[in-house]
Design a protein around this motif. Structure first.
Motif, mmCIF file in Angstrom:
data_model
loop_
_atom_site.group_PDB
_atom_site.id
_atom_site.type_symbol
_atom_site.label_atom_id
_atom_site.label_comp_id
_atom_site.label_asym_id
_atom_site.label_seq_id
_atom_site.Cartn_x
_atom_site.Cartn_y
_atom_site.Cartn_z
ATOM 1 N N GLN A 31 0.818 -1.206 0.000
ATOM 2 C CA GLN A 31 0.000 0.000 0.000
ATOM 3 C C GLN A 31 0.855 1.260 0.000
ATOM 4 O O GLN A 31 0.462 2.286 -0.588
ATOM 5 C CB GLN A 31 -0.977 0.012 1.180
ATOM 6 N N TRP A 32 2.029 1.217 0.613
ATOM 7 C CA TRP A 32 2.906 2.387 0.620
ATOM 8 C C TRP A 32 3.582 2.570 -0.745
ATOM 9 O O TRP A 32 3.827 3.706 -1.169
ATOM 10 C CB TRP A 32 3.946 2.254 1.743
ATOM 11 N N VAL A 33 3.899 1.455 -1.386
ATOM 12 C CA VAL A 33 4.423 1.550 -2.751
ATOM 13 C C VAL A 33 3.356 2.137 -3.681
ATOM 14 O O VAL A 33 3.649 2.982 -4.549
ATOM 15 C CB VAL A 33 4.871 0.168 -3.256
ATOM 16 N N LEU B 129 -4.877 8.739 2.208
ATOM 17 C CA LEU B 129 -3.838 9.194 3.137
ATOM 18 C C LEU B 129 -4.327 9.105 4.579
ATOM 19 O O LEU B 129 -3.574 8.678 5.486
ATOM 20 C CB LEU B 129 -3.446 10.633 2.796
ATOM 21 N N TYR B 130 -5.577 9.487 4.798
ATOM 22 C CA TYR B 130 -6.146 9.388 6.148
ATOM 23 C C TYR B 130 -6.156 7.935 6.619
ATOM 24 O O TYR B 130 -5.766 7.623 7.754
ATOM 25 C CB TYR B 130 -7.563 9.958 6.153
ATOM 26 N N ALA B 131 -6.615 7.038 5.716
ATOM 27 C CA ALA B 131 -6.697 5.632 6.090
ATOM 28 C C ALA B 131 -5.313 5.033 6.336
ATOM 29 O O ALA B 131 -5.139 4.171 7.215
ATOM 30 C CB ALA B 131 -7.424 4.841 4.998
ATOM 31 N N LEU B 132 -4.308 5.470 5.578
ATOM 32 C CA LEU B 132 -2.960 4.928 5.725
ATOM 33 C C LEU B 132 -2.271 5.452 6.987
ATOM 34 O O LEU B 132 -1.590 4.690 7.703
ATOM 35 C CB LEU B 132 -2.110 5.295 4.499
ATOM 36 N N ALA C 78 -10.082 0.964 4.222
ATOM 37 C CA ALA C 78 -10.198 1.020 2.766
ATOM 38 C C ALA C 78 -9.378 2.175 2.213
ATOM 39 O O ALA C 78 -9.404 3.283 2.765
ATOM 40 C CB ALA C 78 -11.661 1.188 2.370
ATOM 41 N N ILE C 79 -8.614 1.893 1.160
ATOM 42 C CA ILE C 79 -7.903 2.954 0.453
ATOM 43 C C ILE C 79 -8.356 2.970 -0.999
ATOM 44 O O ILE C 79 -8.755 1.939 -1.560
ATOM 45 C CB ILE C 79 -6.361 2.766 0.536
ATOM 46 N N TYR C 80 -8.270 4.153 -1.589
ATOM 47 C CA TYR C 80 -8.764 4.335 -2.965
ATOM 48 C C TYR C 80 -7.685 4.943 -3.860
ATOM 49 O O TYR C 80 -7.951 5.782 -4.705
ATOM 50 C CB TYR C 80 -10.014 5.221 -2.955
ATOM 51 N N THR D 104 -6.298 1.973 9.775
ATOM 52 C CA THR D 104 -5.633 0.668 9.836
ATOM 53 C C THR D 104 -5.055 0.235 8.513
ATOM 54 O O THR D 104 -4.412 -0.811 8.431
ATOM 55 C CB THR D 104 -6.653 -0.392 10.299
ATOM 56 N N ALA D 105 -5.249 1.042 7.461
ATOM 57 C CA ALA D 105 -4.816 0.612 6.127
ATOM 58 C C ALA D 105 -3.311 0.611 5.971
ATOM 59 O O ALA D 105 -2.770 -0.045 5.073
ATOM 60 C CB ALA D 105 -5.431 1.510 5.057
ATOM 61 N N GLY D 106 -2.579 1.326 6.851
ATOM 62 C CA GLY D 106 -1.141 1.419 6.684
ATOM 63 C C GLY D 106 -0.362 0.307 7.351
ATOM 64 O O GLY D 106 0.881 0.285 7.271
ATOM 65 N N GLN D 107 -1.047 -0.624 8.011
ATOM 66 C CA GLN D 107 -0.353 -1.706 8.700
ATOM 67 C C GLN D 107 0.374 -2.613 7.709
ATOM 68 O O GLN D 107 -0.199 -3.029 6.703
ATOM 69 C CB GLN D 107 -1.356 -2.532 9.515
#
Length: 780
Positions: free
Chosen positions: A149-151, A198-201, A227-229, A205-208
């Motif tokens: 997700q960070w990539v 960005l908020y979710a990451l 959820a990320i979009y 919990t999306a950034g785990q």
């Protein structure tokens, strides 16, 4: 509907260029085209427009200037401005810039060769390359490695911020001016998806590390703070960029016919000028060629200007201008048009019209003017687009509130709201009419059919009666020998030979027809010399040929010379009953025969009438000629209704009477005497080989002079209008059906972006089908 010819006049390219100068200088008078009464007209090239709403904003800004009105075409990126005399060009440019766009004076005769799509292509390719892995990682859980997700964020950021910068910049400009356009929808939608991700990451919990999630198609499947979009933000940006690039390429293809027309002129010319006391050929840029100068056209070269051949003979290919596939044979005294290609021998031509006054430049100017205009259906679409975007923004806010109120959570609500913003972009609506109009008018120009304006297309759909002029329209307008009726015991060839020799000294059209036939019959021997030639005005000619006192003319002249024509009364009566002209020939105290002369019927006229009938049109022949001649021609071409012996005012009365009966009338004509009827008609079609007055009074110009082109013009106009209506139906149906689906949470933003981009591409591609329109008159 009646029209004045002054309202349908279109200026040449030079007139439009002069218009801009007049605007700068603040000169008075009418220099522009239709609608520029007591003022000036200028064409502006507008940069920065991205949808029909942008065009509407520019129109409104210009319209706020005192006495100024404007028509802005999104597809052609041009504005046609009518302003009071003395208006400064800088004032118009400043008005456009105050709306958030840039403008320059548009010069149609300058063909842009640089690749204007290069920056957009580069931005699109980079964005697609970065967005593909982001979408792939989101859609295929098996590809989601640790920290994927960070990539995805690292890849999506340049796509949304750099790739989508044109949208964000335009949205900011629009916001500053209190407006909203398609860019507003794309910018708000993609930034909202990015910010939520960005908020979710960062806070959710999306950034785990090690987190995975499946791709969702429905807004209701969104997974709260996990959820990320990023795939929606990057994918929508890439899809919209791809759609805009394909749209740009399609628009360039749509205008290809006009560019080809503009480029078909010669760039330089070999002019015969006196240098150091001797006449030499000097090659100069075509702009330096002056009226009256003689220039040389070698085999394979283009004719530099409209002119008359003074020396040489050749075949000239004018297919680029008229669509005529067969090169025209020309010799001394024949006219040639600029842009034609010399396919044979060397020609020396005297320039009659140069630069923007040539037929090629005039045709290009008319085609461009037609592409700049708007049909009523497009004006309806523009009115819808002008209020569409603000309504959509309000709807997106309402959808967000509805989903939150229903307890669905921020992720689901935001997904539905962003999908509404993306799917509702009115690109297809703005492109529906102008792209079809560009392709249709361009295809017409390549076939020798010049459409004066988009309103003409709407008129052709309603026309049910077509009024045909006779001379020069159904017939060639040139007299020719139809028959030779020798007296008992006389040789027809001898009658024609002696009459042709005598008539060779006369310039009368009937004399030329007799001489041409005699010269063709005696091609090897030639015609004998004439002595003692004398012309009797209105009656005929007489003189001595090979020692014989020959008289050629009306039977009355022969009767005055004691030559009775009673023996040929039957042949004479038959010819005159069919509307033909009878010329009597006599010598040595006796009538030797009759020559029957008639206006030549165009070989394609009968087929043209059949084609017009097949289109549901009722043909009517209206002419100033006498009844017998008119009915004879009508019978040959298959026209049943004839009105003969009418003056120009009478033709107008015929048209007006038909209109009062509820008919929508088209008139086809070529002469000065047809101009008033062409202007009175609901649809005027001028034969391009006729007079300038007739052409100026018409809506459609048939450059080839072939009456079958009238049927082609009606078919092409109807096909173009069908395409426009089909495009608009698709555009309206798409938005009507898609917005509720997005609001209901059926579509994710990325799917909405793909659908929006494809709808625009579909509309433009559908318009490009008109390039395959084929003539039934032999035009290329």
């Amino acid at each position: 509907m009646t029209r004045r010819s002054s309202d349908t006049t279109s200026p040449s390219a030079s007139a439009r260029a002069g218009t801009a100068d007049a605007v700068r200088a603040g000169s008075s008078g009418r220099t522009g085209g239709a609608g520029a009464r007591d003022g000036v007209s200028v064409d502006l090239a507008i940069s920065g427009m991205t949808c029909a709403s942008c065009a509407g904003r520019v129109e409104r800004k210009l319209g706020k200037l005192d006495g100024v009105s404007a028509t802005v075409n999104y597809a052609t990126e041009r504005a046609r401005v009518e302003a009071p005399a003395g208006t400064d060009l800088a004032t118009l440019l400043a008005a456009v810039e105050s709306a958030g766009y840039t403008a320059t004076e548009h010069r149609p005769e300058v063909v842009e060769e640089e690749d204007t799509l290069a920056p957009l292509r580069r931005r699109t390719l980079v964005s697609v390359a970065l967005a593909v892995p982001v979408v792939a990682l989101a859609m295929v859980p098996a590809l989601q490695f640790s920290a994927w997700q960070w990539v995805s964020l690292a890849l999506a950021l340049p796509v949304v911020l750099w790739g989508g910068w044109p949208f964000h910049r335009a949205a900011a400009v629009n916001l500053r001016h209190g407006a909203a356009t398609m860019d507003t929808l794309v910018s708000v939608g993609t930034l909202a998806a990015l910010l939520w991700s960005l908020y979710a990451l960062v806070l959710g919990t999306a950034g785990q590390i090690g987190m995975t999630h499946g791709f969702v198609w429905l807004a209701g499947d969104a997974d709260g703070s996990g959820a990320i979009y990023l795939e929606a933000a990057a994918g929508v940006t890439a899809f919209v960029l791809v759609g805009r690039y394909l749209e740009g390429r399609s628009k360039r293809s749509a205008g290809a016919a006009l560019r080809a027309l503009l480029e078909s002129g010669a760039k330089d010319v070999a002019v015969r000028r006196e240098v150091d006391g001797t006449v030499r050929e000097v090659r100069v840029p075509v702009e330096e060629l002056a009226v009256g100068e003689h220039f040389v056209v070698r085999p394979g070269e283009k004719v530099a200007a409209d002119g008359v051949v003074v020396d040489g003979s050749s075949a000239v290919d004018v297919s680029a201008l008229t669509g005529e596939p067969v090169p025209a044979e020309v010799g001394p005294g024949d006219e040639v048009a600029g842009g034609g290609v010399n396919a044979g021998g060397r020609l020396v031509v005297r320039a009659e019209k140069v630069g923007a006054d040539t037929q090629l430049a005039q045709t290009a100017a008319l085609v461009e003017r037609a592409q700049e205009g708007k049909a009523d259906v497009q004006r309806l679409a523009d009115r819808v687009s002008s209020i569409f975007v603000p309504v959509v923004v309000g709807l997106a806010v309402a959808v967000l509130g509805f989903w939150l109120g229903a307890g669905a959570g921020w992720a689901t609500a935001l997904t539905a709201a962003v999908a509404v913003l993306i799917i509702a972009c009115p690109c297809a609506l703005g492109l529906a009419t102008p792209t079809a109009l560009m392709v249709g008018t361009g295809r017409g120009a390549s076939m020798g059919i010049v459409v004066r304006g988009p309103e003409v297309l709407e008129q052709t759909r309603r026309v049910d009666v077509v009024v045909l002029d006779k001379t020069g329209t159904v017939t060639t307008g040139r007299m020719s020998l139809a028959d030779v009726a020798p007296a008992p015991g006389q040789d027809a060839g001898e009658v024609l030979r002696l009459a042709g020799a005598l008539e060779a000294a006369s310039e009368h059209p009937i004399a030329r027809a007799i001489t041409a036939a005699a010269q063709e019959a005696a091609a090897q021997e030639g015609l004998p010399d004439v002595t003692g030639f004398a012309s009797r005005d209105g009656l005929g000619v007489e003189g001595s040929v090979e020692g014989r006192a020959v008289v050629v003319g009306r039977p009355r002249l022969l009767a005055e010379r004691g030559l009775a024509v009673d023996a040929l009364d039957a042949a004479r009566a038959e010819a005159e009953a069919s509307g033909r002209t009878v010329v009597a020939v006599g010598w040595d105290g006796a009538v030797r025969g009759l020559l029957v002369v008639a206006d030549t019927l165009k070989p394609t006229s009968a087929d043209a009438v059949r084609q017009l009938r097949a289109l549901g049109l009722r043909p009517l022949l209206v002419t100033g000629d006498h009844e017998a001649a008119a009915r004879a021609v009508a019978a040959e071409v298959g026209v049943e209704e004839v009105v003969a012996g009418v003056l120009p005012a009478g033709k107008v009365d015929v048209v007006r009477r038909l209109q009062e009966q509820g008919h929508v009338v088209a008139v086809v004509g070529d002469g000065v005497n047809d101009a008033a009827a062409l202007a009175q008609a609901d649809l005027g079609l001028a034969i391009g080989t006729g007079t300038d007055v007739a052409v100026e009074a018409s809506d459609l110009t048939l450059v080839r002079g072939d009456l079958r082109s009238a049927a082609d013009a009606v078919r092409l106009s109807r096909a173009t209008l069908r395409t426009i209506r089909g495009n608009l139906r698709w555009a309206f149906a798409y938005n009507v059906a898609a917005i509720p689906l997005a609001a209901a949470g059926v579509l994710t933003p990325m799917v909405a972006g793909a659908a929006m981009a494809l709808s625009s591409v579909f509309v433009v591609t559908n318009s490009l089908r008109l390039r395959r329109f084929r003539s039934r008159s032999g035009a290329v």
